[in-house]
Design an enzyme around this catalytic site. Structure first.
Site, PDB file in Angstrom:
ATOM      1  N   ASN A  65      12.573 -51.127 -11.313  1.00 50.58           N
ATOM      2  CA  ASN A  65      13.384 -50.089 -10.642  1.00 50.58           C
ATOM      3  C   ASN A  65      14.309 -50.670  -9.580  1.00 50.58           C
ATOM      4  OD1 ASN A  65      11.734 -50.620  -8.458  1.00 50.58           O
ATOM      5  ND2 ASN A  65      10.638 -48.674  -8.533  1.00 50.58           N
TER       6      ASN A  65
ATOM      7  N   GLY B 256      -3.893 -52.248  -5.019  1.00 55.45           N
ATOM      8  CA  GLY B 256      -3.197 -51.877  -3.793  1.00 55.45           C
ATOM      9  C   GLY B 256      -2.564 -53.123  -3.201  1.00 55.45           C
ATOM     10  N   PRO B 257      -3.370 -54.185  -2.992  1.00 55.86           N
ATOM     11  CA  PRO B 257      -2.743 -55.465  -2.678  1.00 55.86           C
ATOM     12  C   PRO B 257      -1.952 -55.904  -3.923  1.00 55.86           C
ATOM     13  CG  PRO B 257      -5.096 -55.459  -2.135  1.00 55.86           C
ATOM     14  CD  PRO B 257      -4.833 -54.257  -2.985  1.00 55.86           C
ATOM     15  N   LEU B 258      -0.652 -55.970  -3.801  1.00 55.41           N
ATOM     16  CA  LEU B 258       0.194 -56.136  -4.993  1.00 55.41           C
ATOM     17  C   LEU B 258      -0.112 -57.445  -5.718  1.00 55.41           C
ATOM     18  CD1 LEU B 258       3.458 -54.688  -3.441  1.00 55.41           C
ATOM     19  CD2 LEU B 258       1.883 -53.561  -5.032  1.00 55.41           C
TER      20      LEU B 258
ATOM     21  N   HIS C 116       3.180 -42.041  -1.966  1.00 59.18           N
ATOM     22  CA  HIS C 116       4.297 -42.659  -2.683  1.00 59.18           C
ATOM     23  C   HIS C 116       4.688 -41.801  -3.876  1.00 59.18           C
ATOM     24  CE1 HIS C 116       2.054 -45.706  -0.464  1.00 59.18           C
ATOM     25  NE2 HIS C 116       3.175 -46.387  -0.374  1.00 59.18           N
TER      26      HIS C 116
ATOM     27  N   ASP D  90       7.890 -54.413  -8.843  1.00 58.98           N
ATOM     28  CA  ASP D  90       8.581 -55.622  -8.379  1.00 58.98           C
ATOM     29  C   ASP D  90       7.646 -56.466  -7.522  1.00 58.98           C
ATOM     30  OD1 ASP D  90      11.362 -55.091  -9.323  1.00 58.98           O
ATOM     31  OD2 ASP D  90      11.170 -53.340  -8.018  1.00 58.98           O
TER      32      ASP D  90
ATOM     33  N   HIS E  17      10.113 -44.336  -2.193  1.00 54.30           N
ATOM     34  CA  HIS E  17       8.924 -45.177  -2.397  1.00 54.30           C
ATOM     35  C   HIS E  17       7.729 -44.663  -1.604  1.00 54.30           C
ATOM     36  CE1 HIS E  17       6.284 -48.730  -2.298  1.00 54.30           C
ATOM     37  NE2 HIS E  17       6.171 -48.436  -1.023  1.00 54.30           N
TER      38      HIS E  17
ATOM     39  N   ARG F 230     -21.192 -81.550  -0.441  1.00 56.36           N
ATOM     40  CA  ARG F 230     -20.720 -82.614  -1.320  1.00 56.36           C
ATOM     41  C   ARG F 230     -21.704 -83.783  -1.293  1.00 56.36           C
ATOM     42  NH1 ARG F 230     -17.365 -87.589   0.274  1.00 56.36           N
ATOM     43  NH2 ARG F 230     -16.455 -88.241  -1.704  1.00 56.36           N
TER      44      ARG F 230
ATOM     45  N   PHE G 152     -10.636 -74.087   0.202  1.00 54.74           N
ATOM     46  CA  PHE G 152      -9.675 -73.263  -0.543  1.00 54.74           C
ATOM     47  C   PHE G 152     -10.191 -71.843  -0.801  1.00 54.74           C
ATOM     48  CE2 PHE G 152      -8.643 -77.717  -2.011  1.00 54.74           C
ATOM     49  CZ  PHE G 152      -7.683 -77.894  -1.026  1.00 54.74           C
TER      50      PHE G 152
HETATM   51  C1  LIG Z   1       0.091 -57.953  -1.070  1.00 55.96           C
HETATM   52  C2  LIG Z   1       0.809 -56.749  -0.582  1.00 55.96           C
HETATM   53  N1  LIG Z   1       1.830 -56.892   0.272  1.00 55.96           N
HETATM   54  C3  LIG Z   1       2.473 -55.816   0.761  1.00 55.96           C
HETATM   55  C4  LIG Z   1       2.094 -54.559   0.404  1.00 55.96           C
HETATM   56  C5  LIG Z   1       2.772 -53.351   1.011  1.00 55.96           C
HETATM   57  N2  LIG Z   1       3.616 -52.696  -0.001  1.00 55.96           N
HETATM   58  C6  LIG Z   1       3.158 -51.664  -0.695  1.00 55.96           C
HETATM   59  S1  LIG Z   1       4.257 -51.123  -1.838  1.00 55.96           S
HETATM   60  C7  LIG Z   1       5.381 -52.291  -1.374  1.00 55.96           C
HETATM   61  C8  LIG Z   1       6.710 -52.366  -2.066  1.00 55.96           C
HETATM   62  C9  LIG Z   1       6.463 -52.533  -3.492  1.00 55.96           C
HETATM   63  O1  LIG Z   1       7.634 -52.525  -4.217  1.00 55.96           O
HETATM   64  P1  LIG Z   1       7.508 -52.368  -5.772  1.00 55.96           P
HETATM   65  O2  LIG Z   1       6.389 -53.174  -6.263  1.00 55.96           O
HETATM   66  O3  LIG Z   1       8.841 -52.617  -6.341  1.00 55.96           O
HETATM   67  O4  LIG Z   1       7.074 -50.871  -5.930  1.00 55.96           O
HETATM   68  P2  LIG Z   1       8.000 -49.582  -6.080  1.00 55.96           P
HETATM   69  O5  LIG Z   1       8.395 -49.180  -4.705  1.00 55.96           O
HETATM   70  O6  LIG Z   1       9.136 -49.935  -6.914  1.00 55.96           O
HETATM   71  O7  LIG Z   1       7.050 -48.637  -6.685  1.00 55.96           O
HETATM   72  C10 LIG Z   1       4.882 -53.080  -0.367  1.00 55.96           C
HETATM   73  C11 LIG Z   1       5.617 -54.187   0.268  1.00 55.96           C
HETATM   74  C12 LIG Z   1       1.013 -54.451  -0.488  1.00 55.96           C
HETATM   75  N3  LIG Z   1       0.555 -53.283  -0.888  1.00 55.96           N
HETATM   76  N4  LIG Z   1       0.420 -55.547  -0.990  1.00 55.96           N
HETATM   77 MG   LIG Z   2      10.223 -51.610  -7.291  1.00 54.29          MG
END
Ligand SMILES: Cc1ncc(C[n+]2csc(CCOP(=O)(O)OP(=O)(O)O)c2C)c(N)n1
Ligand SMILES: [Mg+2]
Length: 692
Positions: free
Chosen positions: A208, A137-139, A36, A178, A284, A544, A461
């Site tokens: 961005n 990595g997991p956003l 990226h 984002d 990206h 429980r 949960f």
């Molecule tokens: C929970 C999760 N879902 C999906 C992804 C796959 N993924 C990686 S980057 C991305 C887009 C992210 O967009 P943004 O946060 O705006 O990053 P930018 O491209 O602007 O750096 C996605 C969907 C991930 N890494 N984590």
């Molecule tokens: Mg973005």
């Protein structure tokens, strides 16, 4: 090497450093043919400013306890981190917290970005690369974890700082894209951070307006700044991601703000400088292409054909900035801490132990021993008693629940335990609200800060926490996840509240210790085992409803739990014909069946198997002694998915478990309907032996 290196001004040299981060990132992604590039190109000025002008971080000592934390929540932009860790010459430390005498990330690692064995992997990995504060990595995970780090700082400052001794006063910075702010976990975390007024926390939002599928106008039209204002955050905006003066100003304002966390909305251009990829989703997640790299370097005023170039003066600039500031502040802190140690030796000793993930002496004193009792005690009740003992023995052991404290029995009720709130940061009861996902990430943030945290909710949960449990295992953190209502114990609540596949799913996570104790004394032993873990998370699965407390003069001691599975009962004097293997509430069902079988002249053995994971790590010899290979008649009993039990029952054995969801009814009826009764176990065992 540099254009006119001899006459560069400080602005020029700053720009040179920024462009070094950009071009290293472009080159690494190009070389790897994946990665990226666009976000590192856009955020290089931000990361440069945070690292070289603001952060107190000593590259020579990346685990200095009072360092500022930097979390890259948009982990796909990992080249930002590899670049600064390299350019600051951050040193590597090992899992024993020793410096190993070589840099954390070399230029060669960057050349081998995303390749096997490189210290510049695809995403930031805490356990692999020194200087990475959290695996991301997991956003959304990174920002949520940063809240745990900020809570930790508040708690540590409250406990350990003394007049004239600000032993803990670090700040936590996180960068979010984002994606991080679209994810639910980001919202949960922002909500609780605002509620707690964490003014040591600053997130920078990379606004961005681009994600993978295109412009955010297809998905994300809310006013983020307004949203954060509503959460109670201090919100700032910097409309030009290249303006390092304004970025620095905003970071300083975040620093001086009190009573609320700060969000800096930073307007940026993904792929900045690239003539054809600037502001496009293509920047990206794919290499720019050889030609575009060349054109972009030209736009930066960079030698077009140079690759992985670190111009003269760049390392030096970092050494004069973060290097000097970090060494100075670490040095001052170390001096201060020596005086502190003389004045407050006990507190200093606690800090030392905590940093090495050791336990204080006497940590397990007063742990209860429960007398045999047919009526027994619920797993959650035994757990509540143990937690209250441990929390008094271990000052930095603390935790809470996602609004189920009274039910999970995770509340610390002893005098002085206190509640952690904005105005009482010394409390040991954390209240996460109904935010399981961010609770898990916060627990990880606390663990990363070397506290020993636990967090509770219903076992069902755990689904809401699974991503963070997985990350805690990957990061090798001793986070404790306490789950109660482990099976059909809350019968009338019905199938939405009855876990089925959860044990199987957690047992499948590498490195995670999953424990389902069978009675109150196994609960105690489970805690004894878990507390001694330094680099592994644990999941504790508790009932429980009351479970009989087994008579340990008749049956084997609960200490057998430490081997994952142990022989609880055998037919006297003869080798067993059939083995009953059970966990949790089904252990006493197996014991009752065993007594019936003995009365019928059948030599059965009961194996209590609270943890597959621990058992798998025993010697073959031990495992064979518990489950002798020549005995094929085996019955596993567990109120959960049968999935996976074949590994212990073999093809000839039987599993009494769940193959459907549960149902809404009183527990007794459910146990009858689904066959979790001694009579059923006895019948299946007899069938297996052909004596049915
Ligand atoms: C929970 C999760 N879902 C999906 C992804 C796959 N993924 C990686 S980057 C991305 C887009 C992210 O967009 P943004 O946060 O705006 O990053 P930018 O491209 O602007 O750096 C996605 C969907 C991930 N890494 N984590
Ligand atoms: Mg973005």
């Amino acid at each position: 090497m540099t254009p006119a290196a001899a006459t560069v001004t400080s602005t020029d040299i700053d720009q040179l450093c920024i462009n070094t981060i950009r071009t290293l990132s472009m080159d690494a992604v190009q070389q790897a043919k994946s990665g990226h590039p666009g976000t590192p190109m856009a955020l290089a000025p931000l990361v440069y400013t945070i690292w070289n002008r603001i952060m107190r971080f000593d590259p020579q000592d990346p685990i200095w306890p009072n360092r500022d934390r930097f979390v890259l929540s948009n982990g796909h932009a990992s080249m930002l981190l590899w670049s600064v860790l390299h350019l600051t010459r951050t040193q590597a430390v090992n899992a024993e917290y020793e410096r190993v005498g070589h840099p954390s990330v070399t230029l060669d690692d960057i050349r081998r970005f995303r390749q096997l064995g490189s210290k510049a992997p695809g995403h930031p990995e805490y356990h692999l690369v020194s200087g990475v504060e959290a695996t991301t990595g997991p956003l959304g995970q990174g920002i949520a974890t940063s809240v745990g780090m900020a809570i930790a700082e508040k708690w540590l400052a409250n406990r350990y700082n003394r007049p004239g001794f600000p032993v803990f006063d670090y700040r936590v910075y996180a960068i979010a894209g984002d994606g991080c702010l679209m994810e639910g976990i980001g919202s949960e975390a922002a909500s609780i951070a605002g509620h707690l007024g964490l003014d040591n926390l600053c997130w920078v939002y990379d606004n961005n307006r681009i994600t993978i599928e295109g412009h955010t106008n297809i998905t994300f039209s809310e006013d983020v700044a307004m949203r954060f204002l509503a959460y109670g955050w201090h919100v700032l905006r910097v409309s030009d991601a290249n303006d390092t003066e304004r970025i620095e100003h905003a970071l300083n304002r975040a620093h001086s703000n009190t009573g609320s966390p700060t969000l800096i909305v930073l307007d940026s251009h993904i792929g900045y400088g690239s003539p054809h990829k600037h502001d496009t989703p293509e920047a990206h997640g794919e290499p720019l292409g050889e030609e575009e790299v060349r054109l972009t370097k030209r736009a930066y005023g960079w030698p077009e054909d140079a690759k992985f170039l670190v111009p003269d003066g760049v390392y030096q600039r970092f050494a004069e900035g973060i290097g000097k500031r970090g060494a100075d502040s670490n040095g001052e802190w170390t001096q201060l801490f020596e005086v502190y140690r003389a004045q407050y030796p006990e507190l200093a000793a606690e800090i030392d132990q905590m940093q090495r993930r050791e336990l204080p002496s006497g940590w397990d004193r007063n742990l209860p021993v429960f007398p045999a009792d047919q009526k027994g005690m619920a797993g959650r009740d035994a757990s509540g008693k143990v937690l209250n003992v441990l929390a008094q023995n271990i000052p930095w052991f603390l935790g809470g629940s996602a609004d189920l404290g009274p039910s999970n029995r995770t509340l610390l009720t002893y005098e002085g335990a206190g509640d952690f709130e904005a105005n009482s940061p010394g409390g040991k009861n954390l209240h996460f609200g109904i935010r399981e996902h961010s609770m898990g990430a916060i627990l990880n943030g606390l663990s990363l800060s070397k506290l020993r945290p636990y967090g509770g909710t219903f076992f069902i949960f755990s689904d809401y926490e699974r991503p963070v449990i997985r990350l805690s295992a990957m990061m090798e953190l001793p986070t404790l996840f306490v789950f109660t209502h482990d099976a059909m114990g809350d019968g009338e609540d019905g199938p939405t509240h009855q876990p089925v596949e959860h044990l199987a799913s957690l047992r499948a996570i590498p490195g995670l210790v999953t424990l389902r104790p069978g009675d109150a004394n196994e609960v105690v032993e489970a805690y004894r085992y878990i507390m001694q873990l330094r680099h592994q998370p644990a999941v504790l699965v508790l009932s429980r409803q009351p479970l009989p407390t087994l008579d340990r003069t008749k049956y084997a001691p609960a200490a057998g739990l430490a081997r994952g599975a142990y022989v609880l009962a055998d037919a006297p004097g003869v080798s067993p014909e059939v083995i009953l293997i059970a966990t949790g509430s089904e252990v006493s069902v197996a014991v009752d069946a065993h007594e019936e079988l003995l009365a019928a002249g059948i030599a059965s053995r009961v194996v209590s198997m609270p943890s597959w994971d621990i058992f798998e790590h025993q010697t073959q010899e031990y495992r064979d002694s518990v489950l002798p290979p020549n005995i094929a008649a085996r019955v596993a009993i567990e109120e959960a998915s049968t999935f996976g039990w074949e590994r212990y029952t073999g093809v000839k054995g039987r599993v009494i478990g769940m193959t459907t969801f549960g149902a809404s009814a009183p527990l007794k009826e459910l146990q009858r309907k689904f066959g979790f009764e001694p009579e059923r176990v006895t019948a299946v065992a007899k069938q297996l032996l052909g004596r049915g």
